[in-house]
Design an enzyme around this catalytic site. Structure first.
Site, PDB file in Angstrom:
ATOM      1  N   LYS A  71      21.121 -17.798  14.793  1.00  0.00           N
ATOM      2  CA  LYS A  71      21.871 -17.414  15.986  1.00  0.00           C
ATOM      3  C   LYS A  71      23.245 -18.105  16.078  1.00  0.00           C
ATOM      4  CE  LYS A  71      17.632 -16.285  18.506  1.00  0.00           C
ATOM      5  NZ  LYS A  71      17.603 -14.844  18.767  1.00  0.00           N
TER       6      LYS A  71
ATOM      7  N   TYR B 199       7.605 -17.305  18.833  1.00  0.00           N
ATOM      8  CA  TYR B 199       7.954 -16.259  17.866  1.00  0.00           C
ATOM      9  C   TYR B 199       8.867 -16.882  16.826  1.00  0.00           C
ATOM     10  CZ  TYR B 199      10.195 -12.009  15.989  1.00  0.00           C
ATOM     11  OH  TYR B 199      10.681 -11.030  15.146  1.00  0.00           O
TER      12      TYR B 199
ATOM     13  N   ASP C 273      11.366 -24.927  14.778  1.00  0.00           N
ATOM     14  CA  ASP C 273      12.127 -23.677  14.715  1.00  0.00           C
ATOM     15  C   ASP C 273      13.200 -23.752  15.798  1.00  0.00           C
ATOM     16  OD1 ASP C 273      11.336 -20.112  14.750  1.00  0.00           O
ATOM     17  OD2 ASP C 273      13.216 -21.200  14.930  1.00  0.00           O
TER      18      ASP C 273
END
Ligand code: KE4
Length: 430
Positions: free
Chosen positions: A264, A141, A236
């Site tokens: 994050k 994702y 990613d």
């Protein structure tokens, strides 16, 4: 007002009562928690009930909630203002530290989320290569980017079809969806489409199908085949950046992409995303180059004050990574033996301070194998742990995260509760 009452009100004014679907507990059932505050390894809900937190804001929190260095940095910054819409020193300091730590990154651009960074990096890859197609992997994702919300077409080597309403077929058809950890499909796709592929985007350690660790051969193949065909390799590292090592998965494996996505941890719990890479590529980004991307709050002082406090703390305490690895390994091995001794099939995938318990007969190494996981058993386990004050991710396909604040007593308590659950549900008692 308790979580149930708040959730009833929330559902009247927000879709599903949440601002991000996974928080709605749809995968495990029940009513989502409304958390009032958090400290260290614990969450406290609106009724004051405390929970040992293994979700840690989906991996954004690594030092523990409300760590003093973060609180102090944000308090210091907020009285000076939150966002100026201008340049400021913290952007330079954070960008310099990222470029120092990630050898593949010579320039970086801050955004407000991982999704925004991914969207921008894909536009940059297409602008830089002049090509259209992007390869992604099932189970990975990368945020809610239109062209990446795709499901597999009929055959393996077909182009994606939309996996959400509102995505034009044409967008989905710019994406080739391949199975994670399958080298042969990668080489086949490149032999068929290679000259048209702008980029491959991959979670170098997958966290969004639960934790799935790549084979070295898989990552090495991605690196080599993209070099051979002139496509860009995008790691990613929204989850793995500053998580699996101070220089992310690329530092851990020694395999370096052309572009990297961060998020994050670099926001310390405030909204920050970033994309970066070689100067020759990044200089295509406006205003230097002709790939446009912008953001009112990109790199704002308040968010970067939190992120920079965390990143510099990690820089100055490198021993944290081995500490986190040991504690997470103890939890992983403990869980594995508890369930195996009870006769409950389980596979635990762990790397650094991220892990996932798969209630599965088989090892989990790609998204196809995650589809055979016992979701019902996970849901029951989730609620048993919750009743006993331990908050796991409310989905069998997310990663558990430890932080510096998770103590050995926390691990012991977690294993004790898991043992009680396994004894009740298992076929053999210890
Ligand atoms: P955000 O737009 O949510 O900041 O980042 C998107 C993203 C990009 N890349 C990876 C590898 C990610 O894991 C994410 C977001 N992760 C999910 C859960 N694993 C965030 C939780 C949510 O969507 O509520």
């Amino acid at each position: 007002m308790n979580s149930q009452e708040l959730f009833e009100r929330a559902r009247q004014v927000m879709p599903g009562g949440v601002n991000s679907p996974v928080r709605a507990f749809r995968a495990v059932g029940g009513t989502p928690l409304f958390i009032a505050r958090a400290l260290g390894s614990r969450l406290f809900d609106v009724e004051g009930q405390s929970y040992l937190d293994y979700c840690m804001s989906w991996g954004a929190i690594i030092l523990g909630h409300a760590h003093p260095v973060v609180v102090e940095a944000v308090q210091k910054q907020i009285v000076c203002g939150t966002s100026f819409g201008t340049c400021h020193e913290l952007e330079v300091l954070m960008a310099e530290e990222i470029c120092r730590v990630f050898p593949s990154i010579e320039m970086v651009r801050f955004t407000n989320s991982g999704t925004e960074a991914v969207m921008s990096a894909l536009r940059l890859a297409r602008g830089y290569t002049g090509r259209t197609l992007v390869v992604k992997f099932s189970g990975c994702y990368h945020g809610h980017v239109d062209s990446l919300l795709v499901q597999g077409g009929s055959g393996l080597l077909t182009l994606g079809i939309p996996d959400s309403l509102g995505i034009p077929e044409a967008f989905a058809q710019t994406t080739i969806l391949l199975p994670y950890n399958h080298v042969e499909e990668v080489t086949k796709a490149f032999s068929q489409w290679g000259e048209k592929i702008a980029a491959v985007i991959v979670e170098p350690v997958a966290g969004n199908m639960g934790v799935v660790v790549p084979s070295r051969e898989f990552l090495e193949t991605l690196r080599q085949v993209t070099l051979d065909y002139g496509a860009l390799l995008i790691f990613d590292e929204v989850i793995t950046g500053f998580r699996v090592s101070y220089s992310g998965a690329q530092g851990y494996y020694g395999i370096f992409p052309d572009l990297t996505i961060l998020g994050k941890i670099i926001g310390g719990g405030l909204p920050v995303g970033a994309y970066g890479g070689r100067r020759a590529i990044m200089e295509y980004v406006a205003p230097e180059g002709k790939v446009y991307q912008a953001g009112t709050l990109s790199g704002n002082p308040l968010a970067l004050s939190a992120g920079y406090a965390v990143v510099t703390y990690l820089r100055d305490h490198p021993e944290i990574y081995s500490e986190l690895e040991c504690r997470t390994q103890r939890l992983a091995l403990g869980m594995k033996s508890i369930f195996q001794n009870a006769g409950i099939p389980v596979h635990v995938n762990q790397l650094g301070s991220m892990l996932t318990l798969f209630f599965s007969q088989e090892a989990v190494h790609d998204s196809a194998s995650t589809s055979r996981v016992d979701r019902r058993l996970y849901a029951d386990f989730f609620h048993e742990m919750l009743r006993n004050g331990v908050y796991l991710p409310p989905s069998p396909f997310e990663a558990m995260f430890l932080s510096l604040a998770h103590s050995d007593d926390d691990i012991d308590m977690t294993l004790e509760i898991a043992q009680k659950f396994a004894s009740k549900r298992g076929f053999f008692s210890p």
